[in-house]
Design a protein around this motif. Structure first.
Motif, short mmCIF file in Angstrom:
data_model
loop_
_atom_site.label_atom_id
_atom_site.label_comp_id
_atom_site.label_asym_id
_atom_site.label_seq_id
_atom_site.Cartn_x
_atom_site.Cartn_y
_atom_site.Cartn_z
N MET A 289 -17.38 -5.86 36.22
CA MET A 289 -16.53 -4.71 36.41
C MET A 289 -15.20 -4.97 35.69
SD MET A 289 -15.01 -2.97 39.88
CE MET A 289 -16.56 -2.44 40.53
N ALA A 290 -14.74 -3.99 34.94
CA ALA A 290 -13.50 -4.13 34.19
C ALA A 290 -12.30 -4.03 35.11
CB ALA A 290 -13.44 -3.04 33.12
N GLY A 291 -11.18 -4.56 34.65
CA GLY A 291 -9.94 -4.49 35.41
C GLY A 291 -9.30 -3.11 35.28
N ASP A 292 -8.16 -2.96 35.89
CA ASP A 292 -7.42 -1.71 35.84
C ASP A 292 -7.02 -1.41 34.40
OD1 ASP A 292 -5.74 0.44 36.18
OD2 ASP A 292 -4.45 -0.53 37.65
N PRO A 293 -7.44 -0.26 33.85
CA PRO A 293 -7.14 0.04 32.45
C PRO A 293 -5.74 0.61 32.23
CG PRO A 293 -8.42 1.81 33.38
CD PRO A 293 -8.31 0.74 34.45
N PHE A 294 -4.99 0.83 33.31
CA PHE A 294 -3.70 1.50 33.20
C PHE A 294 -2.57 0.50 33.00
CE2 PHE A 294 -6.46 4.36 35.51
CZ PHE A 294 -6.31 5.52 34.75
N ARG A 295 -1.68 0.84 32.09
CA ARG A 295 -0.50 0.03 31.83
C ARG A 295 0.60 0.41 32.82
NH1 ARG A 295 0.80 0.03 25.39
NH2 ARG A 295 -0.95 -1.25 24.76
N PRO A 296 1.56 -0.48 33.03
CA PRO A 296 2.73 -0.10 33.83
C PRO A 296 3.51 1.01 33.12
CG PRO A 296 2.61 -2.48 33.54
CD PRO A 296 1.58 -1.88 32.63
N VAL A 297 3.96 1.98 33.88
CA VAL A 297 4.70 3.11 33.31
C VAL A 297 6.07 2.62 32.86
CG1 VAL A 297 5.67 5.39 33.76
CG2 VAL A 297 3.46 4.75 34.75
N ASP A 298 6.43 2.95 31.61
CA ASP A 298 7.74 2.58 31.08
C ASP A 298 8.41 3.84 30.52
OD1 ASP A 298 6.41 3.07 28.66
OD2 ASP A 298 6.25 0.95 28.16
N GLU A 299 9.62 3.70 30.02
CA GLU A 299 10.36 4.87 29.52
C GLU A 299 9.68 5.51 28.32
OE1 GLU A 299 12.76 6.77 30.84
OE2 GLU A 299 12.35 5.47 32.53
N GLU A 300 9.00 4.72 27.51
CA GLU A 300 8.29 5.30 26.37
C GLU A 300 7.16 6.21 26.85
OE1 GLU A 300 5.82 3.85 22.41
OE2 GLU A 300 7.17 2.43 23.40
N ALA A 301 6.41 5.78 27.85
CA ALA A 301 5.34 6.61 28.40
C ALA A 301 5.91 7.87 29.05
CB ALA A 301 4.52 5.81 29.42
N ARG A 302 6.97 7.71 29.81
CA ARG A 302 7.62 8.88 30.44
C ARG A 302 8.09 9.86 29.37
NH1 ARG A 302 9.86 4.67 33.56
NH2 ARG A 302 8.92 4.61 35.63
N GLY A 303 8.68 9.35 28.32
CA GLY A 303 9.17 10.20 27.24
C GLY A 303 8.04 10.97 26.56
N LEU A 304 6.93 10.30 26.30
CA LEU A 304 5.79 10.97 25.68
C LEU A 304 5.23 12.04 26.61
CD1 LEU A 304 3.69 11.36 23.50
CD2 LEU A 304 2.42 9.39 24.46
N ALA A 305 5.10 11.73 27.89
CA ALA A 305 4.59 12.72 28.86
C ALA A 305 5.51 13.92 28.93
CB ALA A 305 4.43 12.07 30.23
N ARG A 306 6.81 13.69 28.96
CA ARG A 306 7.77 14.79 29.02
C ARG A 306 7.72 15.63 27.75
NH1 ARG A 306 12.19 10.73 31.48
NH2 ARG A 306 11.48 10.82 33.65
N ARG A 307 7.53 14.98 26.61
CA ARG A 307 7.42 15.73 25.35
C ARG A 307 6.17 16.60 25.34
NH1 ARG A 307 4.72 15.26 20.74
NH2 ARG A 307 4.03 13.12 21.04
N LEU A 308 5.03 16.02 25.73
CA LEU A 308 3.79 16.80 25.78
C LEU A 308 3.91 17.99 26.73
CD1 LEU A 308 1.19 13.89 25.86
CD2 LEU A 308 1.56 15.51 23.98
N ARG A 309 4.52 17.73 27.88
CA ARG A 309 4.71 18.80 28.86
C ARG A 309 5.66 19.87 28.33
NH1 ARG A 309 7.65 20.99 32.32
NH2 ARG A 309 9.44 19.71 31.88
N GLY A 310 6.76 19.44 27.74
CA GLY A 310 7.76 20.38 27.25
C GLY A 310 7.31 21.22 26.08
N GLU A 311 6.41 20.68 25.26
CA GLU A 311 5.91 21.40 24.08
C GLU A 311 4.71 22.28 24.41
OE1 GLU A 311 5.05 18.36 21.22
OE2 GLU A 311 7.18 18.02 20.76
N ALA A 312 4.10 22.10 25.56
CA ALA A 312 2.86 22.81 25.89
C ALA A 312 3.11 24.30 26.02
CB ALA A 312 2.26 22.26 27.18
N ARG A 313 2.33 25.09 25.29
CA ARG A 313 2.37 26.54 25.42
C ARG A 313 1.02 27.09 25.86
NH1 ARG A 313 6.56 24.97 25.68
NH2 ARG A 313 8.45 25.63 24.67
N HIS A 314 0.05 26.21 25.93
CA HIS A 314 -1.24 26.57 26.53
C HIS A 314 -1.91 25.27 26.97
CE1 HIS A 314 -2.41 25.75 22.34
NE2 HIS A 314 -3.55 25.37 22.86
N GLY A 315 -2.92 25.43 27.80
CA GLY A 315 -3.63 24.26 28.28
C GLY A 315 -4.99 24.65 28.82
N ALA A 316 -5.79 23.65 29.12
CA ALA A 316 -7.10 23.85 29.73
C ALA A 316 -6.92 23.72 31.24
CB ALA A 316 -8.10 22.82 29.21
#
Length: 153
Positions: A1-28
């Motif tokens: 069984m593989a280990g946890d695939p998730f990295r610790p959340v850092d400011e770079e990840a938060r920034g990317l998530a905020r950018r994706l959210r802020g730019e979104a004009r449509h979604g599934a």
């Protein structure tokens, strides 16, 4: 069984998530229909301060009845670019839907979706706030993060 695939959340990840959210004009938007079956549709979005979204939904769309029956939903935002679509960042959110007064949020919505001015006043259209419960950010190969609503705001 593989280990946890998730990295610790850092400011770079938060920034990317905020950018994706802020730019979104449509979604599934993924919902559970009243019979319990899943269904996915595309919705137009307006990002809100605080990490959520507004969506304008019609009584003619099955996802409207589904959200009235069960407010739990999933939402994916992020645009694939050239090449492998799985190599591009995307944000998958677990959200809770709440129907809100359309008049109170129309201008915010229309800033992001100006063409909706043609039909926002129709009686069968309703405004829904999609509030994040949690999120998964896939920033590219080997860049997976579990996020909280605080990470998105």
């Amino acid at each position: 069984m593989a280990g946890d695939p998730f990295r610790p959340v850092d400011e770079e990840a938060r920034g990317l998530a905020r950018r994706l959210r802020g730019e979104a004009r449509h979604g599934a938007l993924a919902v559970l229909e009243p019979d319990g079956q899943p269904m996915v549709s595309r919705v137009a979005l307006a990002p809100e301060a605080g990490g959520g979204f507004l969506a304008l939904v019609s009584d003619l769309a099955p996802h409207t009845a589904a959200l009235r029956s069960d407010p739990r939903a999933g939402l994916m935002v992020g645009e694939p670019g050239r090449g492998d679509p799985l190599a591009h960042p995307r944000l998958s959110l677990r959200v809770t839907a709440a129907f809100v007064d359309k008049a109170d949020f129309a201008e915010t919505y229309l800033e992001a979706q100006p063409k909706a001015r043609l039909y926002i006043g129709f009686g069968d259209f309703h405004m829904v706030r999609l509030s994040p419960v949690s999120a998964l950010l896939n920033g590219g190969f080997g860049q997976a993060y579990k996020l909280t609503p605080v990470d998105l705001s």
